[in-house]
Design a protein around this motif. Structure first.
Motif, PDB file in Angstrom:
ATOM      1  N   GLN A  66       0.838  -1.191   0.000  1.00  0.00           N
ATOM      2  CA  GLN A  66       0.000   0.000   0.000  1.00  0.00           C
ATOM      3  C   GLN A  66       0.877   1.246   0.000  1.00  0.00           C
ATOM      4  OE1 GLN A  66      -3.548  -0.384  -0.195  1.00  0.00           O
ATOM      5  NE2 GLN A  66      -2.647  -2.354  -0.729  1.00  0.00           N
ATOM      6  N   TRP A  67       0.375   2.333  -0.569  1.00  0.00           N
ATOM      7  CA  TRP A  67       1.181   3.536  -0.696  1.00  0.00           C
ATOM      8  C   TRP A  67       0.316   4.785  -0.765  1.00  0.00           C
ATOM      9  CZ3 TRP A  67       0.390   6.351  -5.151  1.00  0.00           C
ATOM     10  CH2 TRP A  67      -0.231   5.669  -6.201  1.00  0.00           C
ATOM     11  N   VAL A  68       0.960   5.927  -0.515  1.00  0.00           N
ATOM     12  CA  VAL A  68       0.316   7.234  -0.618  1.00  0.00           C
ATOM     13  C   VAL A  68       1.373   8.229  -1.088  1.00  0.00           C
ATOM     14  CG1 VAL A  68       0.733   7.786   1.833  1.00  0.00           C
ATOM     15  CG2 VAL A  68      -1.101   8.959   0.583  1.00  0.00           C
ATOM     16  N   GLY A  69       0.986   9.144  -1.980  1.00  0.00           N
ATOM     17  CA  GLY A  69       1.955  10.091  -2.495  1.00  0.00           C
ATOM     18  C   GLY A  69       1.320  11.235  -3.245  1.00  0.00           C
ATOM     19  N   LEU A  70       2.140  11.891  -4.066  1.00  0.00           N
ATOM     20  CA  LEU A  70       1.708  13.076  -4.795  1.00  0.00           C
ATOM     21  C   LEU A  70       2.137  13.036  -6.256  1.00  0.00           C
ATOM     22  CD1 LEU A  70       2.819  15.857  -2.269  1.00  0.00           C
ATOM     23  CD2 LEU A  70       0.478  15.057  -2.662  1.00  0.00           C
ATOM     24  N   ASP A  71       1.289  13.595  -7.113  1.00  0.00           N
ATOM     25  CA  ASP A  71       1.657  13.954  -8.477  1.00  0.00           C
ATOM     26  C   ASP A  71       2.006  15.434  -8.393  1.00  0.00           C
ATOM     27  OD1 ASP A  71       1.768  14.912 -11.083  1.00  0.00           O
ATOM     28  OD2 ASP A  71      -0.113  13.973 -11.710  1.00  0.00           O
ATOM     29  N   GLY A 135      15.273  14.557 -11.041  1.00  0.00           N
ATOM     30  CA  GLY A 135      13.964  15.109 -10.716  1.00  0.00           C
ATOM     31  C   GLY A 135      12.864  14.072 -10.902  1.00  0.00           C
ATOM     32  N   PHE A 136      11.804  14.193 -10.097  1.00  0.00           N
ATOM     33  CA  PHE A 136      10.673  13.267 -10.149  1.00  0.00           C
ATOM     34  C   PHE A 136       9.358  14.027 -10.138  1.00  0.00           C
ATOM     35  CE2 PHE A 136      14.081  11.022  -7.918  1.00  0.00           C
ATOM     36  CZ  PHE A 136      14.254   9.947  -8.781  1.00  0.00           C
ATOM     37  N   ARG A 137       8.426  13.566 -10.955  1.00  0.00           N
ATOM     38  CA  ARG A 137       7.083  14.141 -10.948  1.00  0.00           C
ATOM     39  C   ARG A 137       6.207  13.458  -9.895  1.00  0.00           C
ATOM     40  NH1 ARG A 137       2.608  14.848 -15.807  1.00  0.00           N
ATOM     41  NH2 ARG A 137       0.880  15.230 -14.365  1.00  0.00           N
ATOM     42  N   TYR A 138       6.408  12.171  -9.686  1.00  0.00           N
ATOM     43  CA  TYR A 138       5.584  11.396  -8.764  1.00  0.00           C
ATOM     44  C   TYR A 138       6.432  10.951  -7.573  1.00  0.00           C
ATOM     45  CZ  TYR A 138       2.841  11.229 -13.029  1.00  0.00           C
ATOM     46  OH  TYR A 138       2.144  11.578 -14.152  1.00  0.00           O
ATOM     47  N   VAL A 139       5.914  11.150  -6.384  1.00  0.00           N
ATOM     48  CA  VAL A 139       6.620  10.742  -5.164  1.00  0.00           C
ATOM     49  C   VAL A 139       5.628  10.018  -4.261  1.00  0.00           C
ATOM     50  CG1 VAL A 139       8.421  12.511  -5.214  1.00  0.00           C
ATOM     51  CG2 VAL A 139       6.217  13.054  -4.170  1.00  0.00           C
ATOM     52  N   ARG A 140       6.152   9.044  -3.500  1.00  0.00           N
ATOM     53  CA  ARG A 140       5.241   8.303  -2.628  1.00  0.00           C
ATOM     54  C   ARG A 140       5.966   7.671  -1.444  1.00  0.00           C
ATOM     55  NH1 ARG A 140       3.491   2.826  -5.988  1.00  0.00           N
ATOM     56  NH2 ARG A 140       5.561   1.892  -6.116  1.00  0.00           N
ATOM     57  N   TYR A 141       5.154   7.321  -0.465  1.00  0.00           N
ATOM     58  CA  TYR A 141       5.565   6.552   0.702  1.00  0.00           C
ATOM     59  C   TYR A 141       4.949   5.175   0.529  1.00  0.00           C
ATOM     60  CZ  TYR A 141       5.236   4.780   5.495  1.00  0.00           C
ATOM     61  OH  TYR A 141       5.304   3.996   6.627  1.00  0.00           O
ATOM     62  N   VAL A 142       5.759   4.130   0.592  1.00  0.00           N
ATOM     63  CA  VAL A 142       5.286   2.745   0.461  1.00  0.00           C
ATOM     64  C   VAL A 142       5.414   2.097   1.827  1.00  0.00           C
ATOM     65  CG1 VAL A 142       5.568   0.542  -0.722  1.00  0.00           C
ATOM     66  CG2 VAL A 142       6.125   2.681  -1.919  1.00  0.00           C
ATOM     67  N   GLY A 143       4.292   1.734   2.404  1.00  0.00           N
ATOM     68  CA  GLY A 143       4.299   1.120   3.730  1.00  0.00           C
ATOM     69  C   GLY A 143       4.922  -0.266   3.712  1.00  0.00           C
ATOM     70  N   ALA A 144       5.597  -0.597   4.793  1.00  0.00           N
ATOM     71  CA  ALA A 144       6.217  -1.917   4.933  1.00  0.00           C
ATOM     72  C   ALA A 144       5.146  -3.003   4.978  1.00  0.00           C
ATOM     73  CB  ALA A 144       7.053  -1.958   6.209  1.00  0.00           C
ATOM     74  N   SER A 145       5.577  -4.218   4.758  1.00  0.00           N
ATOM     75  CA  SER A 145       4.674  -5.368   4.809  1.00  0.00           C
ATOM     76  C   SER A 145       3.987  -5.426   6.173  1.00  0.00           C
ATOM     77  CB  SER A 145       5.481  -6.648   4.574  1.00  0.00           C
ATOM     78  OG  SER A 145       4.653  -7.770   4.666  1.00  0.00           O
ATOM     79  N   GLY A 146       2.677  -5.539   6.160  1.00  0.00           N
ATOM     80  CA  GLY A 146       1.903  -5.635   7.400  1.00  0.00           C
ATOM     81  C   GLY A 146       1.612  -4.312   8.081  1.00  0.00           C
ATOM     82  N   SER A 147       1.972  -3.197   7.443  1.00  0.00           N
ATOM     83  CA  SER A 147       1.836  -1.885   8.101  1.00  0.00           C
ATOM     84  C   SER A 147       0.518  -1.174   7.830  1.00  0.00           C
ATOM     85  CB  SER A 147       2.960  -0.964   7.643  1.00  0.00           C
ATOM     86  OG  SER A 147       2.748  -0.546   6.308  1.00  0.00           O
TER      87      SER A 147
END
Length: 157
Positions: A66-71, A135-147
């Protein structure tokens, strides 16, 4: 082959994490980036990771991948990430082995690691340097397994 690639990614993330030193925010260098919220779960819940209120947090119903981020709309060189664990008893523990990524493809097929959380955060808020010059257009946080991708606050600079 998958196991070999996974091991190489883990080694890369550990090396990347070891090179990132934790520092305080410096407004003369770091500018908060804003963009359109992207996530693997509910966009309404994802907004909680960017609301500036550490008592609210993003969480998904699924525990894996699972993840959450920004464009960000256009590529930016990411200089720092800032994050806060949830305030519950498992919040900081669930962040261990989570990863921040940058990409230029919305499906993150070209993602590069920006920061790897190699130890349980012992602060309410952590800011970590990012040492990637691309440079990056898309950035995200990817939760660890089971998080369940639990994260109270998330910022990219």
């Amino acid at each position: 082959m998958i196991k070999f690639v996974s091991c190489r990614l883990l080694v890369l993330c550990c090396l990347l994490s070891a090179s990132n030193l934790l520092h305080a925010f410096d407004s003369s260098v770091d500018h908060l980036l804003e963009g359109t919220i992207m996530c693997s779960g509910s966009t309404e819940k994802a907004a909680l990771a960017f609301d500036g209120d550490p008592s609210t947090y993003y969480s998904t119903m699924a525990s894996e991948m699972q993840w959450v981020g920004l464009d960000l709309g256009e590529p930016y060189v990411i200089t720092r990430v800032s994050y806060s664990p949830t305030s519950d008893s498992q919040g900081a523990d669930r962040m261990l082995l989570s990863l921040f990524e940058g990409a230029n493809s919305p499906d993150f097929m070209d993602a590069m690691p920006l920061h790897f959380i190699s130890s349980v955060p012992n602060k309410k808020s952590v800011t970590a340097d990012v040492n990637v010059s691309r440079g990056f257009r898309y950035v995200r946080y990817v939760g660890a397994s089971g998080s369940y991708c639990n994260i109270a606050e998330l910022k990219f600079y």
